[in-house]
Design a protein around this motif. Structure first.
Motif, PDB file in Angstrom:
ATOM      1  N   ARG A  47       0.824  -1.219   0.000  1.00  0.00           N
ATOM      2  CA  ARG A  47       0.000   0.000   0.000  1.00  0.00           C
ATOM      3  C   ARG A  47       0.856   1.267   0.000  1.00  0.00           C
ATOM      4  N   ARG A  71      -7.097  -5.375  -1.483  1.00  0.00           N
ATOM      5  CA  ARG A  71      -8.555  -5.389  -1.295  1.00  0.00           C
ATOM      6  C   ARG A  71      -9.281  -4.720  -2.450  1.00  0.00           C
ATOM      7  N   ALA A  98      -0.788  -9.407   4.143  1.00  0.00           N
ATOM      8  CA  ALA A  98      -1.576  -9.877   5.286  1.00  0.00           C
ATOM      9  C   ALA A  98      -1.647  -8.786   6.336  1.00  0.00           C
ATOM     10  N   GLY A  99      -2.678  -8.886   7.143  1.00  0.00           N
ATOM     11  CA  GLY A  99      -2.799  -8.010   8.306  1.00  0.00           C
ATOM     12  C   GLY A  99      -3.107  -8.877   9.506  1.00  0.00           C
ATOM     13  N   ASN A 100      -2.610  -8.476  10.682  1.00  0.00           N
ATOM     14  CA  ASN A 100      -2.869  -9.287  11.866  1.00  0.00           C
ATOM     15  C   ASN A 100      -2.690  -8.459  13.126  1.00  0.00           C
ATOM     16  N   PHE A 101      -3.449  -8.818  14.145  1.00  0.00           N
ATOM     17  CA  PHE A 101      -3.277  -8.261  15.491  1.00  0.00           C
ATOM     18  C   PHE A 101      -3.971  -9.221  16.438  1.00  0.00           C
ATOM     19  N   LEU A 102      -3.513  -9.221  17.706  1.00  0.00           N
ATOM     20  CA  LEU A 102      -4.140 -10.084  18.707  1.00  0.00           C
ATOM     21  C   LEU A 102      -5.412  -9.414  19.209  1.00  0.00           C
ATOM     22  N   ALA A 103      -6.518 -10.147  19.189  1.00  0.00           N
ATOM     23  CA  ALA A 103      -7.776  -9.584  19.693  1.00  0.00           C
ATOM     24  C   ALA A 103      -8.726 -10.721  20.057  1.00  0.00           C
ATOM     25  N   ASN A 111     -15.868  -5.015  11.843  1.00  0.00           N
ATOM     26  CA  ASN A 111     -14.956  -4.428  10.855  1.00  0.00           C
ATOM     27  C   ASN A 111     -13.531  -4.939  11.025  1.00  0.00           C
ATOM     28  N   ALA A 147      -0.453 -19.728   6.862  1.00  0.00           N
ATOM     29  CA  ALA A 147       0.137 -19.816   8.205  1.00  0.00           C
ATOM     30  C   ALA A 147      -0.405 -21.056   8.900  1.00  0.00           C
ATOM     31  N   GLN A 157      -7.020 -15.054  17.521  1.00  0.00           N
ATOM     32  CA  GLN A 157      -6.693 -15.045  16.093  1.00  0.00           C
ATOM     33  C   GLN A 157      -7.879 -15.506  15.241  1.00  0.00           C
ATOM     34  N   ALA A 160      -7.535 -14.138  11.584  1.00  0.00           N
ATOM     35  CA  ALA A 160      -6.438 -14.689  10.777  1.00  0.00           C
ATOM     36  C   ALA A 160      -6.592 -16.190  10.571  1.00  0.00           C
ATOM     37  N   LYS A 164      -6.770 -17.545   6.823  1.00  0.00           N
ATOM     38  CA  LYS A 164      -5.725 -18.431   6.303  1.00  0.00           C
ATOM     39  C   LYS A 164      -6.294 -19.816   5.965  1.00  0.00           C
ATOM     40  N   ARG A 200       4.161  -8.683  16.444  1.00  0.00           N
ATOM     41  CA  ARG A 200       2.771  -8.541  16.885  1.00  0.00           C
ATOM     42  C   ARG A 200       2.297  -9.744  17.709  1.00  0.00           C
ATOM     43  N   LEU A 201       2.726 -10.938  17.314  1.00  0.00           N
ATOM     44  CA  LEU A 201       2.191 -12.148  17.962  1.00  0.00           C
ATOM     45  C   LEU A 201       2.982 -12.556  19.200  1.00  0.00           C
TER      46      LEU A 201
END
Ligand code: HXC
Ligand code: NAP
Length: 267
Positions: A47, A71, A98-103, A111, A147, A157, A160, A164, A200-201
């Motif tokens: 991007r 996208r 890819a995009g990722n975050f812990l939630a 969203n 992954a 995750q 993700a 994946k 991040r992970l």
């Protein structure tokens, strides 16, 4: 990484045109650099336009760095058309954005979930669908970066893991539809040193230590080790390999190796 002991010799990829979506940093940039070092012509897309330009400079004087969001189908199609016009039909396309975050799922907004699925899964469909008529057929190689979370459920995750898992199955369907002209495979890296993903992970020393103990190879992988797998899947040595996911994860998929720790058992 030092590739002097690699099975792949200089010039293996001479003349090949390689497009790496998400190739402006981390593992995917390492893949792009490895293909370039073997003689391929490279284009990378992300991007951020400045990051893409810098990545292209790092890869080599003739590499192309473009800005497009996976996208956005029209944007990624535009980038692929530009590369095919400049470098020729595409031999190898890697989809790794890819995009990722812990939630936790119970606190994840709709969203947030959609954003990761959109980048990883829809993005991979967009890249592969948009490149299809620009491929050098027969013989083209498509590689999706997936992954272990595709197969193993991981707390925090949900987005993700779902995305994946979708990629793994998309690989299989496209391999069926697009063979014999095009081979479609995936690479599933384990935890890889020095990447945004692992920052991040596993942000703390404690989480890093816990990871090491669980992996049969007792270490994280190197970016170059993933790149070697991408070269293999796109090489003449893999012409009968399609629809598969190659784990490059030090055995992580096998389970928690610390439970069977040999040293502990012998102590
Ligand atoms: C909870 C979060 C969040 C967080 C973002 N969101 N970060 N929710 N915890 N830490 C929510 C936002 O609040 C928003 O929802 C929605 O997600 C979209 O966020 P945006 O910031 O608008 O999205 P965008 O600008 O498109 O950025 C995408 C991103 C970002 C994924 C959120 O982190 C990114 O650009 N990442 C790219 C780099 C990256 O992640 N690299 C690591 C890949 S590693 P609301 O409801 O507020 O609108 C990897 C590891 C592999 O994939 C192993 C596992 C599979
Ligand atoms: P990274 O450095 O964050 O790389 C992500 C790349 O994708 C960047 O070039 C980024 O550039 C681009 N990107 C992100 N969103 C995009 C979008 N919407 N459209 C276009 N490009 C986008 O990540 P990494 O840790 O090296 O991971 C690379 C791949 O390996 C990912 O597919 C990841 O899931 C997989 N993986 C990583 C690990 C690990 O240990 N790190 C483990 C398993 C799997 P911009 O930000 O400029 O867009």
């Amino acid at each position: 990484m030092d590739f002097s002991n690699s099975a792949f010799k200089d010039g293996l990829m001479t003349g090949k045109v390689v497009f790496v979506a998400g190739g402006t940093s981390g593992i995917n940039l390492g893949i792009a650099k490895r293909f370039a070092s073997l003689g391929a012509k490279l284009a990378v897309v992300g991007r951020n336009p400045e990051k893409a330009q810098n990545a292209a400079k790092e890869i080599g004087p003739d590499a192309i760095g473009l800005s497009a969001d996976v996208r956005d189908y029209a944007a990624i199609r535009g980038a692929l058309e530009e590369v095919a016009a400049k470098l020729g039909p595409l031999d190898i396309v890697v989809s790794g954005a890819a995009g990722n975050f812990l939630a936790p799922a119970a606190a994840m907004s709709a969203n947030a979930f959609r954003t990761v699925v959109d980048i990883d899964l829809n993005g991979t469909f967009n890249v592969f669908r948009a490149c299809y008529d620009l491929l050098n057929k027969p013989g083209a190689s498509l590689i999706a970066i997936t992954a272990g979370q595709a197969v193993n459920a991981s707390p925090l995750q949900a987005h993700a893991c779902a995305a994946k898992a979708g990629i793994n199955h998309l690989i299989r369907v496209l391999a069926m539809e697009w063979g014999p002209e095009v081979r479609v495979n995936g690479i599933s890296p384990g935890p890889i040193e020095g990447t945004e993903g692992m920052a991040r992970l596993a942000p703390s020393d404690d989480t890093r230590e816990a990871y090491y103990a669980r992996i049969p190879m007792r270490r994280w992988g190197e970016i170059g080790e993933v790149a070697e797998a991408a070269v293999f899947l796109s090489s003449p040595s893999a012409v009968y390999v399609t629809g598969t996911v190659l784990d490059v994860d030090g055995g992580s998929q096998l389970g928690d190796a610390s439970k069977n720790d040999v040293e502990k058992g012998m102590a």
